[in-house]
Design an enzyme around this catalytic site. Structure first.
Site, short mmCIF file in Angstrom:
data_model
loop_
_atom_site.label_atom_id
_atom_site.label_comp_id
_atom_site.label_asym_id
_atom_site.label_seq_id
_atom_site.Cartn_x
_atom_site.Cartn_y
_atom_site.Cartn_z
N LYS A 69 81.83 38.97 71.98
CA LYS A 69 81.11 38.12 72.94
C LYS A 69 79.90 37.48 72.28
CE LYS A 69 78.33 42.00 74.65
NZ LYS A 69 77.93 42.80 75.82
N TYR B 284 50.00 24.18 65.42
CA TYR B 284 49.50 23.92 66.76
C TYR B 284 48.40 24.90 67.17
CZ TYR B 284 53.43 20.74 67.64
OH TYR B 284 54.32 19.70 67.60
#
Length: 369
Positions: free
Chosen positions: A38, A264
């Site tokens: 999965k 940032y």
């Protein structure tokens, strides 16, 4: 092996084969093996991984959702596929693509019977999930008779397996709870088997269950994280080999003077004259902001370079002041010099979250066995 010239995830099929064989070696020969593929095979490539595991002889696959099973079928996978969390709106697709649903509640069971009967199915293989304490999906002990009554009144389906899921098989402090789960599973499954009159497969062991509770292997086991190289145990991890290595390159190097900031919000200011390298990978690729501001780092020429400043969407920066490197040099995020578990732990998370978070825009390169 050629050096990375862009951001890539190398998938080593030799390591996958090693892990599969190691886990198989813990089992009796007659115990079947279900491989969990999965979530894009835990962040790798579900088709590539499934094809290799099919070649190695796995008996079953498991996916979370119907769309994942359809993708495998459309790419030639013929091994039985258990869908762990099917939704009622996908039941016709399940039958169309010969997938096998986990039926975990009365409503789901009734709805699948109705769909199977409408499609004129007979003895369609299904899997019954029992809730033994994880409390996510599954029938409780007082619902066994109800499950049997619904199955008994139709010939549209046949129980291929009965299973449950261990909540803490890697945690020895929860050993009493885990043994209680195993005992409850044994009791519940045999109650249903006596009513059915035939013997489905039984499975409760995940990777840590295979290693720590071999007495609970029953007739099949499931392994996900172990196949990809992680044992959830510092004594087991060295015996497994992570199959994925995440690599990138240095795009640019800046020389900054003491006090200049990086990234940032100016979260990092260099304490002295420094060299800062920019890498083409960021939180949109799966390396989240939790790894920024020196919580984690990368390796360049086998030397550690801490991540500085906030991780950006497509970019992160590392301090390479003490490393002899240049633009274009290869950078290892994890794999090789850095075990993925150590990288994940540096960010306060686990290997599962790290490896399943590597986004699809990162190029996959397959290294054959």
């Amino acid at each position: 092996m050629p050096k990375a010239n862009e951001t890539v995830l190398e998938i080593n099929l030799g390591n996958l084969a090693h892990n599969y064989r190691y886990l198989r070696s813990k089992l009796d020969e007659d115990v079947k093996f279900l491989s969990v593929v999965k979530a894009f095979a835990y962040g790798n490539d579900s088709v590539v991984i499934a094809k290799k595991l099919e070649e190695l002889g796995t008996d079953y696959f498991a996916v979370a959702y119907v769309s994942e099973g359809i993708q495998l079928r459309e790419n030639g996978i013929t091994t039985p596929i258990l869908v762990l969390h099917p939704q009622m709106g996908n039941f016709e697709e399940i039958i169309e693509h010969c997938l096998e649903p986990n039926l975990y509640s009365e409503k789901i069971l009734i709805n699948f019977i109705e769909t199977a009967e409408a499609k004129n199915q007979k003895n369609y293989p299904v899997h019954i999930k029992l809730n033994t304490g994880l409390n996510r999906l599954g029938f409780d002990a007082n619902e066994i008779s109800k499950v049997y009554d619904l199955i008994e009144n139709t010939n549209s389906l046949k129980v291929r397996s009965i299973f449950s899921h261990l909540a803490a098989s890697e945690d020895w402090e929860e050993r009493e709870f885990t043994i209680g789960q195993i005992d409850l599973f044994r009791k519940m499954s045999w109650e249903l088997i006596e009513k059915l009159g035939y013997q489905p497969l039984l499975h409760i062991c995940n990777t840590s269950g295979i290693i720590n509770y071999p007495q609970a292997a029953f007739s099949m086991v499931r392994s996900g994280i172990g196949l990809y190289g992680y044992g959830n145990d510092e004594n087991v991890d060295p015996k497994l080999k992570p199959i994925g290595s995440l690599k990138t390159v240095i795009s640019q190097i800046h020389k900054l003077e003491k006090g200049e900031s990086v990234g940032y919000n100016r979260k990092y200011k260099v304490p002295k004259t420094s060299r800062i390298a920019t890498l083409p990978i960021g939180h949109a690729d799966g390396i989240n902001r939790i790894y920024g501001n020196e919580k984690a780092g990368v390796f360049i020429h086998d030397q550690y370079a801490p991540i500085v400043g906030n991780v950006c969407m497509d970019i992160l920066m590392v301090n390479v002041t003490e490393i002899d490197c240049e633009e274009g040099d290869e950078v290892v995020i994890f794999g090789g010099s850095q075990h993925p578990v150590k990288f994940a732990e540096a960010g306060g998370t686990i290997s599962y979250e790290l490896i399943t978070g590597i986004q699809h825009r990162v190029k996959r390169i397959v290294i054959p066995e």
